[in-house]
Each structure stands twice: as structure tokens, then as C-alpha cells.
Scaffold this motif. Sequence first.
Motif, PDB file in Angstrom:
ATOM      1  N   UNK A   1      32.262  47.385  33.068  1.00  0.00           N
ATOM      2  CA  UNK A   1      31.511  46.328  33.737  1.00  0.00           C
ATOM      3  C   UNK A   1      31.892  44.960  33.192  1.00  0.00           C
TER       4      UNK A   1
ATOM      5  N   UNK B   1      37.900  54.460  31.912  1.00  0.00           N
ATOM      6  CA  UNK B   1      36.953  54.273  32.995  1.00  0.00           C
ATOM      7  C   UNK B   1      36.745  52.799  33.284  1.00  0.00           C
ATOM      8  N   UNK B   2      36.183  52.485  34.456  1.00  0.00           N
ATOM      9  CA  UNK B   2      35.879  51.083  34.769  1.00  0.00           C
ATOM     10  C   UNK B   2      34.890  50.508  33.757  1.00  0.00           C
TER      11      UNK B   2
ATOM     12  N   UNK C   1      34.307  45.135  38.057  1.00  0.00           N
ATOM     13  CA  UNK C   1      34.675  46.025  36.967  1.00  0.00           C
ATOM     14  C   UNK C   1      36.151  45.816  36.662  1.00  0.00           C
TER      15      UNK C   1
ATOM     16  N   UNK D   1      39.497  47.721  34.827  1.00  0.00           N
ATOM     17  CA  UNK D   1      39.930  49.070  34.459  1.00  0.00           C
ATOM     18  C   UNK D   1      41.331  49.033  33.880  1.00  0.00           C
TER      19      UNK D   1
END
Lengths: 113, 112
Positions: B46, B43-44, B36, B38
Motif C-alpha cells: 500500500x 505482494x502489492x 499499490x 509491487x
Amino acid sequence: EPEVTQTPSHQVTQMGQEVILRCVPISNHLYFYWYRQILGQKVEFLVSFYNNEISEKSEIFDDQFSVERPDGSNFTLKIRSTKLEDSAMYFCASSDDGNTEAFFGQGTRLTVV
Amino acid sequence: DQQVKQNSPSLSVQEGRISILNCDYTNSMFDYFLWYKKYPAEGPTFLISISSIKDKNEDGRFTVFLNKSAKHLSLHIVPSQPGDSAVYFCAASINNFNKFYFGSGTKLNVKP
């Protein structure tokens, strides 16, 4: 592109108060998660939810925490009596049938004072 | 919980060169691995994944390599771009994807 949305983006609360963090997962997803990241630490798993029940939870997810899917779109995390150490970024995530990656929301920064 | 480790907190790379981010794990039951990305205040996101039945997965500029015997995976970014500057997390799960174990992250800085 579908996305996970979280509200509010920042929540400040007094110690001992209840907070509810809200999430709208991607609409066709079936698995829902809450993670948190304390400043400077790892992203930590809190709980997963499937078929209207908790499927797994971590030791962090004690009796002060609860999750709910009150309707067909929202997924909430409630902290009953917040503590200073609950201050963190809380991330909601969702995935479809459990065989794919999870998609994360942008997070809610919870500050307990 | 140290099941997934990223031992390099930061990495600096020149634009156009290769970025290699590393991740080690201890639990041999892990069978699915993810990377991931960030950005601050987000948010992280994918990036790429790999199943334990494979040793390589490629998606454009991103390739993930898995060495099961060494319990090691790496993410290669070629060529690196300034927009790749972010914190990269590796994550692993067992069987049913209900719970991801995250590493501590590596902050990548790609210099123009």
C-alpha cells in the motif's frame, strides 16, 4: 512492522490434486481476502471473509475453491481439484475494520502441471 | 472486467524528475481509491489512498489527485528516485472495502 505471511512461497502440484495455501493475516485485522494474478494479467479478487463467513466472492471462486479460518491466526484457501488454468500468484490480504487499506502478503506461486 | 484501467504499461523517468502515473475508472459508484506498489516476487504494498470526498491527498513525495467528473486519478511522485522503480497498481472499491478492483499496472523505471 506487522505483516501478512504466506506459505509456501511456491507450490507445484499435479492437475487434479488438492492444494491448500496458507496465510497468517495481521493479528488484529478482521477482514481477510484472497486475490490472484495470472502471469501478465491483472490482480483479481477471489473472495473476502469476515466474521467467520464469506462476505463476497467473485465468479472465479467456484465450488472448487473454499476458504477457512481454522484457528485464531490462519486463513487458508483450498483448491479441491486443480486445473492448469489455476496456475497463478495467489495473494492473501487483510484489513482491520473495513475502513482502511488492505495489506498483502508476498504471495504463493502455484504451478499446476 | 475493465472497470479500472491503466493505459500506460510502462513509464521511464529521470531521477529527480516528476513521475505521473494515471488511472481511469468507469464505475461512478467507486468511492475509495488506492495506489499499490509491487516489486517482483513480492505482494502489492500500500502506498496512498484517497476518498471520493477529496480531490487530493499528499504523503511525502507521493500525491494522489482525483478528478471525479473525469473519472480519473493520478499519482505524482516528486522527486522520483531509483528505488521507486516498480509496478504501480491503482485500485478502487465501493462502500465496504470488501472487494478491490485493480488496474493492470504501470511499470515505472526511474533512471539514475
